[in-house]
Design an enzyme around this catalytic site. Structure first.
Site, short mmCIF file in Angstrom:
data_model
loop_
_atom_site.label_atom_id
_atom_site.label_comp_id
_atom_site.label_asym_id
_atom_site.label_seq_id
_atom_site.Cartn_x
_atom_site.Cartn_y
_atom_site.Cartn_z
N ASP A 107 113.98 104.83 -23.21
CA ASP A 107 113.40 104.54 -24.66
C ASP A 107 114.28 104.21 -25.40
O ASP A 107 115.69 103.92 -25.18
CB ASP A 107 113.07 105.84 -24.93
CG ASP A 107 111.09 105.05 -25.67
OD1 ASP A 107 111.18 103.65 -25.34
OD2 ASP A 107 110.88 106.31 -26.20
N CYS B 122 109.48 107.46 -30.18
CA CYS B 122 109.50 106.74 -31.62
C CYS B 122 109.77 107.39 -32.70
O CYS B 122 110.02 107.40 -33.20
CB CYS B 122 108.34 105.44 -31.00
SG CYS B 122 106.35 106.17 -31.01
N LYS C 296 101.83 94.08 -26.14
CA LYS C 296 103.10 94.61 -25.45
C LYS C 296 103.38 93.93 -24.02
O LYS C 296 102.20 93.36 -23.63
CB LYS C 296 103.01 96.45 -24.76
CG LYS C 296 102.13 96.58 -24.27
CD LYS C 296 101.66 97.75 -23.39
CE LYS C 296 100.37 98.32 -22.54
NZ LYS C 296 100.83 99.55 -22.15
N GLN D 274 111.99 108.96 -20.04
CA GLN D 274 111.51 107.25 -20.60
C GLN D 274 113.12 106.80 -20.63
O GLN D 274 113.95 107.96 -21.14
CB GLN D 274 110.85 107.35 -21.42
CG GLN D 274 109.16 106.99 -21.24
CD GLN D 274 108.79 106.95 -22.17
OE1 GLN D 274 108.94 107.39 -23.48
NE2 GLN D 274 107.64 106.40 -22.51
N HIS E 64 109.63 98.40 -29.54
CA HIS E 64 109.32 99.41 -28.62
C HIS E 64 109.79 99.19 -27.55
O HIS E 64 109.02 98.18 -26.83
CB HIS E 64 108.27 100.27 -28.41
CG HIS E 64 107.62 100.06 -29.70
ND1 HIS E 64 107.26 101.98 -30.09
CD2 HIS E 64 107.32 100.68 -30.42
CE1 HIS E 64 106.80 102.53 -31.24
NE2 HIS E 64 107.21 101.31 -32.17
N ARG F 125 102.71 114.45 -21.52
CA ARG F 125 101.43 114.50 -22.02
C ARG F 125 100.26 114.28 -20.90
O ARG F 125 101.30 114.90 -19.59
CB ARG F 125 101.10 111.80 -21.58
CG ARG F 125 102.34 111.57 -22.84
CD ARG F 125 102.43 109.95 -22.07
NE ARG F 125 103.33 110.13 -23.11
CZ ARG F 125 103.51 108.41 -22.77
NH1 ARG F 125 103.86 107.26 -21.72
NH2 ARG F 125 104.66 107.83 -23.51
N HIS G 86 113.81 102.09 -29.47
CA HIS G 86 113.11 101.22 -30.67
C HIS G 86 114.22 100.28 -31.58
O HIS G 86 115.42 100.61 -31.60
CB HIS G 86 112.60 102.84 -31.42
CG HIS G 86 111.78 103.30 -30.67
ND1 HIS G 86 112.09 103.92 -29.71
CD2 HIS G 86 110.37 102.89 -30.63
CE1 HIS G 86 110.89 104.82 -29.40
NE2 HIS G 86 109.61 103.72 -29.70
#
Length: 569
Positions: A321, A272, A403, A319, A449, A301, A323
RNA sequence: GCUGGUGUAGCUCAAUGGUAGAGCAUCUGAUUUGUAAUCAGGAGGUUGCGGGUUCAAAUCCCAUCGCCAGCUCCA
């Protein structure tokens, strides 16, 4: 409670009875939660408990069953119950009692064992025909890490020996579907190489094909839905993570910083901050919104060693991913569209059953209560719009917003979070990003997100188990295998291979000198969707014989074959 | 990270203190095959890594790493 659950529940008390007989100073903790698969009892013991002790406990359980003891039920006043359990120094039972508000409590007794229990129970221990103690693990009293560590002894009860056997068979089948086992038979990935490091995965060629086919599909459908792709680096200055708030909230879950030119850099745990920085590259008008930035971003992570699990839980993963930067008034429509895209994608892979949860405000959070309330409401509205059932996971939201998660099951019915959609009113402030609104004033956008597969690794892991390695035609690493019957059919086989390759199919010719039946068997165990057989007959008739994975046969000439294969994709 | 297991050939496993072995895969040769296994031979190992006990360790002990189940955690 179903009869199976009653049996299981009674067996769990039999377990407690047997442990108390074997180790008299045992402190009984909590028993299984109602919907647990099988049963367990959590106990505190001075002695170290190992698997061989389970055999002893099982033996004692069988001895007690052979005594044909009855279960008796009675109620006690709360006070009486406390003194009863004080007498035998069962401190955890007293703690449980202290949490119970009613005046009387329900007790069950069997032989000289008694326990706090709502019931119901079977009448007599001899109704337990088969059971098995499965494992020992640790658990915290009241599931709280600060509390004492107890042993959790888990097992299963069965109405008959047949049920026990079919359960063991089911476990065996699940083991075969396990993506970690299938990975080695199909050369898909390598996620457990100690030289590389725990939780770090290599996609082997076959797995890499699956991943890239999925990436291509996702890229296409995202472009169709108004997303734009960006790329970002794998590391960034620690200042970026301080600005985003990750450093303060998730430092312990990040790989430690490395020093470059007297500055600290860290591996990215999320994408992000990069996408927010990308948004900031230009001055935006409200007319530009929503802006949807997407990336297949690899994040790292630090996960505790004990939680790593094949492809399903890694320390480095990618991911899908994105945004989305939008105005407040655009939230509802965006959320609806995101869910709709998520459902389209899941359906493409054949997933119709999943669990949806809304995770609400955690203890550590930023922003105002009002913002959280609005965000949580928007998420609920979007789910209801799609008529999805959902449950609430209290306090499990991200620190910057609540979420929606969509969870899929693995072969052992364990749930894994895949899609996640998170509302964020806060990061726009942290990074001070804005757009010019209708009135010519600066305004902070809302950030959504979202990752729809979640990560390629986890999603493909689940997918491998879902298909048990038999991938549909469009995903199969080797879509078509050509088998020649003897050496004189090689050149025709090769020419078919070349034609199909030029049409974009993943095809291989298997030339080994083996009887056809052996080659067929190999193709079948390799779960190849389409097998073509080339012999004298095919060459003279300019046709190919087709064998499908379900063993059915077809025959057609090459142009019809191409048309047939195209409609499979 | 916690508790209990576990680690032997590419894969699945055997060898309970006394010469590390089998099946499958792989390689070589023969076989030229019509819809789930053709035959024969060869190669493949620092028993996860490091210490220790012992005349002798895959086996027993210690430490460490990985993996498995469950717990805790999961932006």
């Amino acid at each position: 409670m179903s009869s199976k659950n009653i049996l299981s529940h009674s067996c769990e008390h039999l377990l407690a009875y047997a442990i108390l007989n074997t180790y008299p100073h045992t402190l009984l903790g909590t028993d299984s939660k109602p919907h647990h698969n099988g049963f367990y009892y959590e106990v505190r013991l001075e002695k170290q408990l190992t698997t061989s002790d389970l055999t002893e406990i099982e033996k004692e359980m069988r001895r007690l069953i052979s005594l044909s003891l009855n279960f008796y039920h009675f109620d006690l006043r709360h006070k009486e119950a406390i003194s009863l359990f004080s007498l035998c120094k069962q401190i955890y039972k007293i703690e449980i009692l202290k949490d119970i508000k009613s005046n009387s409590v329900s007790i069950y007794k069997c032989g000289n064992y008694f326990d706090l229990c709502r019931g119901p129970h079977i009448k007599n221990l001899n109704q337990i025909k088969e059971f098995k103690l499965l494992n020992i693990s640790s658990s915290y009293w009241k599931s709280n890490k600060q509390n004492a560590i107890l042993y959790r002894i888990a097992g299963m009860a069965f109405p008959s020996i047949n049920d026990l056997n079919s359960y063991l068979k089911l476990l065996e089948e699940s083991k075969k579907r396990d993506h970690r086992n299938l990975a080695s038979s199909f050369d898909l990935f390598s996620a457990s190489n100690p030289l590389i490091g725990a939780g770090l995965n290599i996609w082997l060629p076959n797995g890499a094909i699956i991943r890239s086919v999925i990436e291509d599909y996702l890229k296409k459908i995202h472009l169709l839905n108004g997303y734009n792709f960006v790329y970002s680096p794998h590391i960034a200055s620690i200042d970026l993570w301080k600005t985003s708030g990750h450093w303060a909230y998730y430092k312990d879950s990040m790989y430690p910083p490395m020093c470059v030119d007297k500055s600290s850099y860290v591996l990215k745990p999320m994408n992000c901050p990069f996408h927010i920085t990308a948004f900031k590259a230009h001055q935006h008008s409200y007319r530009d919104l929503p802006i949807r930035l997407a990336e297949f971003g690899t994040v790292y992570r630090y996960e505790l060693p004990g939680v790593l699990h094949g492809l399903l839980r890694l320390r480095g993963f990618t991911q899908d991913d994105s945004h989305i930067f939008c105005e407040f008034s655009q939230i509802d429509l965006e959320l609806r569209n995101i869910i709709s895209l998520a459902l389209t994608i899941l359906k493409k892979f054949g997933f119709c059953k999943f669990e949806v949860t809304i995770s609400t405000r955690p203890d550590k959070y930023i922003g105002t209560l009002k913002q959280w309330e609005i965000a949580e409401d928007s998420l609920k509205k979007a789910i209801l719009y799609h008529n999805l059932k959902y449950s609430i996971d209290i306090g499990n939201g991200a620190f910057y917003g609540p979420k929606i998660d969509i969870k899929l099951k693995d072969s052992l019915n364990r749930l894994w979070q895949c899609s996640t959609i998170q509302l964020d009113f806060i990061n726009a402030l942290q990074f001070d990003i804005n757009f010019i609104n209708k009135h010519g004033k600066l305004e902070h956008p809302i950030i959504i997100h979202r990752a729809l597969l979640g990560s390629f690794e986890r999603f493909i892991g689940i997918l491998i188990e879902e298909y048990a390695g038999a991938f549909p035609f469009w995903l199969a690493p080797e879509q078509i295998r050509i088998l020649n019957i003897s050496e004189k059919h090689i050149s025709f086989s090769k020419s078919i291979e070349s034609i199909l390759k030029h049409e974009g199919f993943r095809v291989k010719t298997f030339l080994k000198n083996e009887p056809l039946s052996a080659k067929i068997r190999n193709a079948q165990t390799d779960k190849i969707p389409i097998v073509l057989i080339i012999g004298d007959k095919e060459i003279s008739e300019k046709q190919v014989a087709i064998r499908l994975r379900n063993s059915s046969h077809l025959s057609m000439e090459i142009n019809s074959l191409i048309a047939y294969l195209k409609q499979l994709e």
